[in-house]
Scaffold this active site. Sequence first.
Site, short mmCIF file in Angstrom:
data_model
loop_
_atom_site.label_atom_id
_atom_site.label_comp_id
_atom_site.label_asym_id
_atom_site.label_seq_id
_atom_site.Cartn_x
_atom_site.Cartn_y
_atom_site.Cartn_z
N ASP A 207 0.86 -1.12 -0.19
CA ASP A 207 0.02 -0.21 0.27
C ASP A 207 1.15 1.36 0.36
O ASP A 207 2.20 1.30 0.28
CB ASP A 207 -1.16 -0.42 0.92
N GLY A 235 4.50 1.66 -1.34
CA GLY A 235 4.81 1.34 -2.61
C GLY A 235 3.64 1.38 -3.38
O GLY A 235 2.86 1.69 -2.83
N PHE A 237 0.72 0.38 -6.47
CA PHE A 237 -0.04 -0.98 -7.54
C PHE A 237 -0.43 -0.55 -8.17
O PHE A 237 -0.45 -1.28 -9.67
CB PHE A 237 -1.47 -0.99 -6.22
N HIS A 254 -12.91 -1.63 -7.89
CA HIS A 254 -14.20 -0.21 -8.32
C HIS A 254 -13.81 1.40 -7.93
O HIS A 254 -15.01 1.98 -8.23
CB HIS A 254 -15.21 -0.93 -7.47
#
Length: 350
Positions: A207, A235, A237, A254
């Site tokens: 995260d 980091g 994603f 989402h």
Amino acid sequence: MRRSGVTRLRTISNAFIQSQALYTAARLRVADALADGPLPNNELAQQLGAHPERLYRVLRMLAVLGVFQEAEPGVWANNELSELLRQQGEETSMRDMVMHMGDETYKGFTTLSDSVLASHPSGIAFYDYSRGLDFWSWLNLPQHKEQQAYFDRAMKAASASGMPAILQEFDWSPWAAGTVADVGGGVGHVLAALLQRHQGMRGILLDRAPVIKAAQQAWQQEYVDLAPRVQLLPGSFFEAVPPADAYFLKSILHDWSDEQSSRILRAIRRSAPAGARLLLCEVAVPDELAQVQTWVASMDMVMMGMAGGKERTVTEWRQLLASSGFALERVVPLSSGYSMIVAAPAAADE
């Protein structure tokens, strides 16, 4: 039919009044004030710093909806629904979710009708309220610490309520002795629960750096016995994800458009070893309109209006995965209303 139709449309058009009454009660902490038993309206108003008559009218509105009850004329008490608004624990209270929906989400939706127009610069209503900032950047501003706090607690409560279904209704045994990467997993409550249930499993928590900083404290205090089996990795994603046997993303994609979601998936695909699996815990919207539940359609509107994301149908999930280097294998419905969407890295020529 006409009369019932008029009544129905009037109810829908007035729905924001109901949600704002609920937000008002949550903001004033009415349920907490009634925790020890019923209170006369005037005494309750004095305790909350509220105007007695106006408070009564707000609570009357909520009592009509089944939230709070008038134990006797002019005396208010909690009931089963209002008890859920008590701040009695981060994992049980609905107060923080009501605060989030009634504050920045409500304000962000005031320009929804403009954002639907093709001429709107972003198509995201919240950008008009936030002056062009995406929700995450807006939330991280120093002046929004209170909003960030109740948003974080709301997400933790939502995660806790859905966790039993994730742990018990999906078969994790293929990765019981492998490494599971929780991508965008916050401080790692779900990952910790998985490691607790599967003693041979190892975990990676990825995260943003500020989130991982908070996660380090949580794993040192709450999950100290599990800490040797987890790697806490700051980091993005969007950029790079470490190799793992399974990649678990809960309610991540989402939040993002198809283009942005594909960037995340492609980052995972680049690192995924042979035999790895992608495990998405997301809503799978039925393709048939008649089967779509109100809360699912509402959540899709929140994603559109606040972040430019979307809730996807099974067909849309299949298309997104295929365009990002994955092949949909199966969709496992959960009792929470979410689904576990399982995909495998597609062969290079697919």
